[in-house]
Scaffold this motif. Structure first.
Motif, PDB file in Angstrom:
ATOM      1  N   SER A 181       0.825  -1.213   0.000  1.00  0.00           N
ATOM      2  CA  SER A 181       0.000   0.000   0.000  1.00  0.00           C
ATOM      3  C   SER A 181       0.856   1.259   0.000  1.00  0.00           C
ATOM      4  O   SER A 181       0.475   2.269   0.575  1.00  0.00           O
ATOM      5  CB  SER A 181      -0.922  -0.006   1.212  1.00  0.00           C
ATOM      6  N   THR A 203      -1.144  -6.788   0.482  1.00  0.00           N
ATOM      7  CA  THR A 203      -0.634  -6.006   1.601  1.00  0.00           C
ATOM      8  C   THR A 203      -0.093  -6.993   2.628  1.00  0.00           C
ATOM      9  O   THR A 203      -0.534  -8.145   2.672  1.00  0.00           O
ATOM     10  CB  THR A 203      -1.719  -5.100   2.236  1.00  0.00           C
ATOM     11  N   GLY A 204       0.827  -6.511   3.463  1.00  0.00           N
ATOM     12  CA  GLY A 204       1.312  -7.349   4.548  1.00  0.00           C
ATOM     13  C   GLY A 204       0.724  -6.909   5.878  1.00  0.00           C
ATOM     14  O   GLY A 204       1.155  -7.381   6.932  1.00  0.00           O
ATOM     15  N   LYS A 208      -4.697  -2.682   6.763  1.00  0.00           N
ATOM     16  CA  LYS A 208      -4.815  -1.924   5.506  1.00  0.00           C
ATOM     17  C   LYS A 208      -5.687  -2.645   4.477  1.00  0.00           C
ATOM     18  O   LYS A 208      -5.984  -2.094   3.415  1.00  0.00           O
ATOM     19  CB  LYS A 208      -3.425  -1.678   4.918  1.00  0.00           C
ATOM     20  N   TYR A 223       0.126 -10.821   1.844  1.00  0.00           N
ATOM     21  CA  TYR A 223       1.308 -11.579   1.373  1.00  0.00           C
ATOM     22  C   TYR A 223       2.088 -12.216   2.517  1.00  0.00           C
ATOM     23  O   TYR A 223       2.902 -13.101   2.286  1.00  0.00           O
ATOM     24  CB  TYR A 223       2.218 -10.713   0.483  1.00  0.00           C
ATOM     25  N   VAL A 300      11.178   0.129 -15.389  1.00  0.00           N
ATOM     26  CA  VAL A 300      10.553   1.454 -15.509  1.00  0.00           C
ATOM     27  C   VAL A 300      11.411   2.471 -14.762  1.00  0.00           C
ATOM     28  O   VAL A 300      11.870   2.206 -13.652  1.00  0.00           O
ATOM     29  CB  VAL A 300       9.128   1.435 -14.909  1.00  0.00           C
TER      30      VAL A 300
HETATM   31  N1  LIG Z   1      11.921   2.521 -11.003  1.00  0.00           N
HETATM   32  C1  LIG Z   1      11.360   3.674 -10.674  1.00  0.00           C
HETATM   33  O1  LIG Z   1      11.267   4.585 -11.484  1.00  0.00           O
HETATM   34  C2  LIG Z   1      10.794   3.827  -9.302  1.00  0.00           C
HETATM   35  C3  LIG Z   1       9.965   4.909  -9.003  1.00  0.00           C
HETATM   36  C4  LIG Z   1       9.361   4.952  -7.749  1.00  0.00           C
HETATM   37  C5  LIG Z   1       9.638   3.973  -6.817  1.00  0.00           C
HETATM   38  N2  LIG Z   1      10.499   2.978  -7.128  1.00  0.00           N
HETATM   39  C6  LIG Z   1      10.758   1.888  -6.196  1.00  0.00           C
HETATM   40  O2  LIG Z   1       9.540   1.190  -6.031  1.00  0.00           O
HETATM   41  C7  LIG Z   1       9.420   0.719  -4.699  1.00  0.00           C
HETATM   42  C8  LIG Z   1       8.173   1.296  -4.081  1.00  0.00           C
HETATM   43  O3  LIG Z   1       8.371   2.679  -3.871  1.00  0.00           O
HETATM   44  P1  LIG Z   1       7.325   3.528  -3.023  1.00  0.00           P
HETATM   45  O4  LIG Z   1       7.921   4.869  -2.862  1.00  0.00           O
HETATM   46  O5  LIG Z   1       5.976   3.360  -3.593  1.00  0.00           O
HETATM   47  O6  LIG Z   1       7.402   2.746  -1.628  1.00  0.00           O
HETATM   48  P2  LIG Z   1       6.673   3.068  -0.259  1.00  0.00           P
HETATM   49  O7  LIG Z   1       5.628   4.109  -0.490  1.00  0.00           O
HETATM   50  O8  LIG Z   1       7.710   3.313   0.773  1.00  0.00           O
HETATM   51  O9  LIG Z   1       5.928   1.689   0.007  1.00  0.00           O
HETATM   52  C9  LIG Z   1       6.102   0.981   1.185  1.00  0.00           C
HETATM   53  C10 LIG Z   1       4.995  -0.074   1.273  1.00  0.00           C
HETATM   54  O10 LIG Z   1       5.276  -1.158   0.399  1.00  0.00           O
HETATM   55  C11 LIG Z   1       4.789  -2.366   0.944  1.00  0.00           C
HETATM   56  N3  LIG Z   1       5.837  -3.369   0.998  1.00  0.00           N
HETATM   57  C12 LIG Z   1       6.957  -3.402   1.744  1.00  0.00           C
HETATM   58  N4  LIG Z   1       7.651  -4.530   1.533  1.00  0.00           N
HETATM   59  C13 LIG Z   1       6.938  -5.241   0.626  1.00  0.00           C
HETATM   60  C14 LIG Z   1       7.111  -6.499   0.003  1.00  0.00           C
HETATM   61  N5  LIG Z   1       8.145  -7.274   0.272  1.00  0.00           N
HETATM   62  N6  LIG Z   1       6.161  -6.893  -0.873  1.00  0.00           N
HETATM   63  C15 LIG Z   1       5.110  -6.127  -1.166  1.00  0.00           C
HETATM   64  N7  LIG Z   1       4.874  -4.930  -0.604  1.00  0.00           N
HETATM   65  C16 LIG Z   1       5.792  -4.495   0.273  1.00  0.00           C
HETATM   66  C17 LIG Z   1       4.286  -2.040   2.349  1.00  0.00           C
HETATM   67  O11 LIG Z   1       2.867  -1.956   2.242  1.00  0.00           O
HETATM   68  P3  LIG Z   1       1.940  -2.888   3.136  1.00  0.00           P
HETATM   69  O12 LIG Z   1       2.129  -2.409   4.555  1.00  0.00           O
HETATM   70  O13 LIG Z   1       0.577  -2.664   2.601  1.00  0.00           O
HETATM   71  O14 LIG Z   1       2.412  -4.297   2.946  1.00  0.00           O
HETATM   72  C18 LIG Z   1       4.891  -0.688   2.651  1.00  0.00           C
HETATM   73  O15 LIG Z   1       4.120   0.108   3.485  1.00  0.00           O
HETATM   74  C19 LIG Z   1      10.712   1.114  -4.004  1.00  0.00           C
HETATM   75  O16 LIG Z   1      11.656   0.082  -4.082  1.00  0.00           O
HETATM   76  C20 LIG Z   1      11.185   2.311  -4.811  1.00  0.00           C
HETATM   77  O17 LIG Z   1      12.565   2.540  -4.712  1.00  0.00           O
HETATM   78  C21 LIG Z   1      11.084   2.887  -8.346  1.00  0.00           C
END
Ligand SMILES: NC(=O)c1ccc[n+]([C@@H]2O[C@H](COP(=O)([O-])OP(=O)(O)OC[C@H]3O[C@@H](n4cnc5c(N)ncnc54)[C@H](OP(=O)(O)O)[C@@H]3O)[C@@H](O)[C@H]2O)c1
Length: 356
Positions: A181, A203-204, A208, A223, A300
Motif C-alpha cells: 500500500s 498487503t502485509g 490496511k 502476502y 521502468v
Molecule cells: N523505477 C522507478 O522509477 C521507481 C519509481 C518509484 C519507486 N520505485 C521503487 O519502487 C518501490 C516502491 O516505492 P514507493 O515509494 O511506492 O514505496 P513506499 O511508499 O515506501 O511503500 C512501502 C509499502 O510497500 C509495501 N511493501 C513493503 N515490503 C513489501 C514487500 N516485500 N512486498 C510487497 N509490498 C511491500 C508495504 O505496504 P503494506 O504495509 O501494505 O504491505 C509498505 O508500506 C521502491 O523500491 C522504490 O525505490 C522505483
C-alpha cells in the motif's frame, strides 16, 4: 532583489556517509542563486517522501547519489519570480519540479537520467529553490499543493508502468496486480479503477486490507499470510473469466518476482519498479521463469514531462486525487517523516508541509 525574494533559505542536506537518518541536517543559510534568464524561483510548499529517499541514507539505494545532496525528488510549490526569458510560468502559479529535470518525451537516456533530483542533483527538501523553466510543470487548480507534491516520482512511475508501452497500455476490463500500500502501488490502483480495470492488491498489514478494498481493489491478499499470493491472484482472475494480470506493478523486487510471474497473463507486462523486499540468497527468479510465463518484463524509470501532462489530464478528467496519509509532518520535523516511512505504518503518501 525585493523583500519577497530571499538570498538565503532553510534546507536539508543529507550526509550519505552517516549510513542512517543521522546524516540529515538542516542548513538555515543555504544560498539561493540569482535568477538566470530561463530560471524560476519557487517557494516549496510541500514535499512527499518516496522509498528512495529513505533507501539512500540507509545504504539500500542501488544507484549512485551525491554525498551531501539536498534530498527528495517530489514536491510542489508556488512561483515567486521568473527570469526574463520564461514564458510559460508566472508568479503565483503552482508547480512541481519534474523528477528528471530534462526529459521531455520518449525514453530516458543517459543524459536525461543524469538530471534526476534528490540523488545526483539537489532536490526539494528546502524552503526555496531555483529550477529551469523546462524542469517545472504547472499544476491545475483541482489539486492542493500537498496532493501535487506526491506526483513527480510515485504517481508518474505508476502511470508510465500502466500506459508507457505502445500496444500494452492498460484498458478497461484488464487486470492489474499491485503490491503493498505504498505510493506507487496506490497510484496504480487509483488509475486502474478510474479507467474501469480490475485490481488484485496485496498487503502485509491486516489493518490496511479494508482500506485497499475501499479504494476499489477487487481482491486483497495478505502476502505475509499467503506466500503463494501470485497463484491465488491467478486463480481468482481465472474464476472471473480472465487469463491473469495484464499488468503487474513489481515493487517488491527479487523476493516477489516469483509470485508476480505466477499471476501475470500470457503477453502481460511486468513492470520492474522497486526492491522493497530486499534481496535473497536463495533461488533467484530469472530467464526460465520469464520464458514459462510468456510475458513481457520491462524496467521502468519514472517518466517524461509529456507523460506527466497526460497523467494530470487523466486525473482531472476522472477526478483522481492522491491518497495522502492522515499524518503529515512539519518541515523542522522532517526526520520523523523519514522514520514514519521506514516503519511502513502509513497508507499512500507521507508528506512534509514545508511552509507554515
Ligand atoms: N523505477 C522507478 O522509477 C521507481 C519509481 C518509484 C519507486 N520505485 C521503487 O519502487 C518501490 C516502491 O516505492 P514507493 O515509494 O511506492 O514505496 P513506499 O511508499 O515506501 O511503500 C512501502 C509499502 O510497500 C509495501 N511493501 C513493503 N515490503 C513489501 C514487500 N516485500 N512486498 C510487497 N509490498 C511491500 C508495504 O505496504 P503494506 O504495509 O501494505 O504491505 C509498505 O508500506 C521502491 O523500491 C522504490 O525505490 C522505483
Amino acid at each position: 532583489m525585493s523583500d519577497s525574494i530571499p538570498t538565503t533559505t532553510s534546507g536539508y542536506r543529507i550526509d550519505l556517509k552517516a549510513g542512517s537518518f543521522d546524516g540529515l541536517h538542516l542548513d538555515e543559510s543555504m544560498p539561493v542563486p540569482a535568477l538566470g534568464a530561463d530560471d524560476v524561483l519557487i517557494s516549496v510548499q510541500a514535499v512527499s517522501l518516496n522509498y528512495r529517499d529513505i533507501a539512500m541514507p540507509l545504504g539500500l539505494y542501488p544507484a549512485s547519489a551525491r554525498g551531501d545532496v539536498v534530498p527528495c525528488s517530489d514536491g510542489a510549490g508556488t512561483v515567486l519570480a521568473v527570469g526574463s526569458d520564461v514564458k510559460s510560468l508566472k508568479a503565483g502559479d503552482m508547480v512541481c519540479p519534474t523528477f528528471f529535470q530534462d526529459f521531455e518525451d520518449g525514453y530516458a537516456t543517459k543524459e536525461s537520467r543524469a538530471t534526476s533530483l534528490g540523488g545526483l542533483n539537489d532536490g526539494v527538501l528546502r524552503k526555496h529553490a531555483v529550477f529551469k523553466e523546462k524542469g517545472l510543470i504547472k499544476i491545475p487548480d483541482f489539486l492542493s499543493t500537498v496532493e501535487a507534491s506526491t506526483l513527480p516520482c510515485a504517481a508518474l512511475t505508476a502511470w508510465n508502468a500502466l500506459f508507457g508501452v505502445g500496444g500494452r497500455a492498460l484498458e478497461p476490463g484488464h487486470w492489474v496486480l499491485t503490491q503493498g500500500s505504498g505510493g506507487v502501488s496506490i497510484f496504480a490502483l487509483l488509475f486502474a479503477k478510474a479507467l474501469g480495470a480490475h485490481v488484485v492488491a496485496t498487503t502485509g498489514d491486516k489493518g490496511k486490507e479494508q482500506r485497499l478494498k475501499d479504494l476499489g481493489a477487487d481482491l486483497v491478499i495478505n502476502y505475509r499470510e499467503n506466500p503463494t499470493w501470485g497463484r491465488t491472484a491467478m486463480e481468482f482472475i481465472e474464476k472471473q473469466g480472465g487469463t491473469g494480470a495484464q499488468h503487474v506493478i513489481e515493487v517488491g523486487g527479487e523476493t516477489t518476482m516469483e509470485q508476480s510471474l505466477k499471476a501475470v497473463a500470457p503477453e502481460g507486462l511486468i513492470s520492474i519498479i522497486g526492491f522493497l523486499g530486499g534481496s535473497t540468497a536463495e533461488r533467484k527468479t530469472g530467464f526460465w521463469d520469464c520464458f514459462a510465463s510468456a510475458c513481457l518484463v520491462r524496467g521502468v524509470l519514472v517518466g517524461s514531462k509529456k507523460q506527466f501532462r497526460d497523467m494530470l489530464s487523466f486525473m482531472e478528467d476522472n477526478g483522481v486525487r492522491p491518497v495522502v496519509d492522515e499524518r503529515t509532518f512539519k518541515f523542522e520535523r522532517a526526520r520523523e517523516a523519514y522514520e514514519y516511512l521506514e516503519a511502513q505504518k502509513f497508507f499512500g503518501k507521507v508528506v512534509i508541509e514545508v511552509q507554515d
